[in-house]
Design a protein around this motif. Structure first.
Motif, PDB file in Angstrom:
ATOM      1  N   PHE B  30       0.838  -1.261  -0.162  1.00  0.00           N
ATOM      2  CA  PHE B  30      -0.004   0.140   0.156  1.00  0.00           C
ATOM      3  C   PHE B  30       0.955   1.328   0.035  1.00  0.00           C
ATOM      4  O   PHE B  30       1.343   1.662   1.069  1.00  0.00           O
ATOM      5  CB  PHE B  30      -0.727  -0.025   1.221  1.00  0.00           C
ATOM      6  CG  PHE B  30      -2.198   1.004   1.101  1.00  0.00           C
ATOM      7  CD1 PHE B  30      -1.842   2.357   0.934  1.00  0.00           C
ATOM      8  CD2 PHE B  30      -3.347   0.546   1.633  1.00  0.00           C
ATOM      9  CE1 PHE B  30      -3.058   3.254   0.713  1.00  0.00           C
ATOM     10  CE2 PHE B  30      -4.499   1.417   1.357  1.00  0.00           C
ATOM     11  CZ  PHE B  30      -4.321   2.631   0.888  1.00  0.00           C
ATOM     12  N   ASN B 180      -6.561  -4.029   0.051  1.00  0.00           N
ATOM     13  CA  ASN B 180      -5.287  -4.262   0.302  1.00  0.00           C
ATOM     14  C   ASN B 180      -4.911  -5.577   1.501  1.00  0.00           C
ATOM     15  O   ASN B 180      -4.023  -6.323   0.996  1.00  0.00           O
ATOM     16  CB  ASN B 180      -4.808  -3.063   0.747  1.00  0.00           C
ATOM     17  CG  ASN B 180      -2.994  -3.204   1.046  1.00  0.00           C
ATOM     18  OD1 ASN B 180      -2.723  -2.887   2.075  1.00  0.00           O
ATOM     19  ND2 ASN B 180      -2.608  -3.369  -0.089  1.00  0.00           N
ATOM     20  N   THR B 185      -2.811  -4.762  -4.628  1.00  0.00           N
ATOM     21  CA  THR B 185      -1.714  -3.740  -4.396  1.00  0.00           C
ATOM     22  C   THR B 185      -2.374  -2.385  -4.687  1.00  0.00           C
ATOM     23  O   THR B 185      -3.112  -2.297  -5.592  1.00  0.00           O
ATOM     24  CB  THR B 185      -0.565  -4.062  -5.547  1.00  0.00           C
ATOM     25  OG1 THR B 185      -0.126  -5.468  -5.423  1.00  0.00           O
ATOM     26  CG2 THR B 185       0.600  -3.018  -5.346  1.00  0.00           C
TER      27      THR B 185
END
Lengths: 256, 276
Positions: B30, B180, B185
């Motif tokens: 993240f 996430n 991603t």
């Protein structure tokens, strides 16, 4: 980012002309294409447009605009060919479709006129700020300000809409819509749903502009105001004479 | 997942907007992209899925070179949320809007309908609602829902919380955060340092088209040199921790600050009690 109808800052002799001269020049270039039926003359007008763009420092933009119109013109040319059946046959396609000499010549004239008549407006807008056009319409042509405002606002919105459309296409491509396809028909089909967001965003933008103008007292104007003054010079006179000559040659049929 | 290898980019008439940028984002990360206005953040994000092609260098997503792969092909596994949801929404109902994006990846209509229903439930959306009649925050959620329905493995977000109130912002960010956590991603541009501090784990900082910082959010948020160069202010808790000095250096969240302040108050109370 510059759209093809947006103003490009510069100090070329064309930029320095009186806005009215530029408007007359644009009109004369357009008119000459429709007054004459001569392919060579219209090609010369296209060449003249390109030269004028070059003198104003915008040749790259003019060529890229012209090339994009050429693609569209090619489609128009082909469509036009199929609709004209009168004249001397030169070629027969399957399904009984006949191409005639007159059809080819008329289609060619049609697309040349289309190309030649779209460029002068782009040229005029690329060397004249929209505010100057509005001032000239009101001051010299005595157009009521309200109408001049509508015309200039429309001209100002064209590049904004074009930018908005690019943004919408970008957003749709990012979610998988195949705008990067080479298939023209498929591309057109994909474009149809995008009219919705374009319309919505355009209406929102126009409404905001209207509210903004209203809040700044648009309706309270009772007399003209403006600090800009434009003067006619020798260059303006030369251009106007040249325009008159071009229109006269086109209309006279000297070059049939 | 995403790799930038000495990437530079310039628009036709301008000087380099992105200059010699290299970084790599792994699966499940993240990452937040920070920088002042005009630093090149949106341009960099558009380079990630091929909406823009690098002038030099190479951008690859899941091994696909964006210079040679169609954007619509890359879009099969990436999702891109724009700042302005109105550029994306093009259907008259919320249901139709979510279905529209799925048409390009799911040939089976029943599967598309199942996925749409699932997404509507996740976002608590009314499928028959008119998207254009909703608030900006709700339209942003619909745009996000339409993207997430496609289950992208890489989510690119261009200021997803701009114009949203706190509640809407948290709703959007919690959905992104949950995705996430499930392995998607996320690469997000944001000006909201509180959102970055709360949700991102790694930060890239861009200034004048150059990458001037890349590291864990805790480190970058407390790097005064990088923050100054990029004209950024840290989130409130890291800023307070920096002001309070070295003994608060490791504090980053409200909970950590509350614990530390609580412990110190208790220790002080105890020592005062002992002395008296």
């Amino acid at each position: 980012m510059n759209g093809f109808l947006s103003y490009v800052n510069g100090s070329s002799p064309l930029h320095k002309l009186h806005p009215l001269t530029k408007m007359v020049m644009s009109f004369a270039l357009c008119a000459s294409c429709f007054l004459s039926g001569n392919h060579v003359l219209i090609l010369c007008v296209i060449g003249l447009n390109l030269c004028l763009f070059a003198s104003a420092g915008g040749i790259a933009r003019a060529v890229s605009t012209l090339l994009s119109f050429v693609k569209f013109s090619a489609v128009l040319f082909v469509l036009q060919l199929f609709f004209i059946k009168d004249g001397t046959p030169i070629f027969t396609l399957p399904l009984g479709i006949t191409l005639t000499y007159e059809g080819v010549m008329f289609s060619l004239l049609f697309v040349l006129r289309f190309l030649a008549s779209t460029m002068p407006l782009a040229l005029m807008l690329s060397v004249t700020p929209v505010g100057d056009i509005s001032n000239v319409l009101v001051r010299n042509l005595r157009v009521p300000y309200r109408y001049a405002f509508v015309i200039t606002t429309a001209a100002r919105f064209i590049p904004l809409f074009s930018e908005e459309m690019s943004g919408i296409m970008e957003a749709q491509t990012a979610r998988g819509v195949e705008f990067d396809t080479r298939n023209f028909i498929k591309k057109i089909r994909l474009l149809i749903p995008l009219c919705v967001p374009l319309l919505i965003s355009s209406v929102r933008r126009i409404e905001n502009s209207a509210i903004s103008a209203e809040l700044r007292g648009f309706n309270l104007r009772t007399r003209l105001s403006g600090y800009k003054r434009y003067s006619f010079g020798a260059n303006d006179a030369t251009i106007l004479i040249a325009c008159a000559a071009l229109v006269a040659v086109s209309a006279s049929g000297i070059w049939p | 997942m995403l790799r930038f290898d000495r990437v530079s980019f310039s628009y036709r008439t301008e000087t380099a907007t992105i200059s010699d940028v290299s970084f790599e984002i792994g699966e499940g990360e993240f990452v937040a992209l920070l920088g002042e206005n005009g630093a090149g953040k949106s341009t960099l994000l558009r380079l990630c899925n091929g909406l823009l092609r690098p002038t030099s260098g190479r951008v690859s997503v899941r091994g696909y070179d964006t210079a040679t792969t169609k954007t619509s092909a890359i879009a099969r596994f990436t999702g891109f949320l724009f700042q302005n949801p109105d550029r994306q929404i093009c259907q008259n109902t919320v249901y139709g809007e979510i279905m529209f994006g799925l048409e390009y990846i799911l040939p089976d209509e029943s599967e598309r309908r199942r996925r749409t229903d699932e997404t509507l439930a996740l976002f608590s959306l009314d499928g028959l609602g008119d998207p254009f009649g909703l608030s900006r925050g709700e339209r942003q959620q619909i745009a996000l829902a339409a993207i997430l329905a496609r289950k992208p493995v890489l989510l690119l977000l261009d200021e997803p919380t701009t114009g949203l109130d706190y509640r809407e912002c948290m709703t959007v960010m919690e959905i992104v955060s949950n995705l996430n956590a499930e392995g998607t991603t996320v690469f997000m541009i944001s000006h909201d340092m509180e959102v970055v501090a709360d949700f991102a784990r790694r930060v890239l900082v861009l200034s004048g088209g150059r990458l001037i910082g890349d590291g864990p959010v805790r480190r970058i948020m407390k790097d005064p040199g990088v923050l100054r160069e990029a004209s950024l202010l840290p989130a409130q808790i890291p800023a307070l921790a920096m002001t309070l000095g070295d003994s608060f250096a490791n504090i980053f969240t409200i909970d950590e600050m509350a614990d530390t302040v609580g412990q110190r108050a208790l220790a002080r109370q105890t020592s005062v009690g002992k002395t008296s």
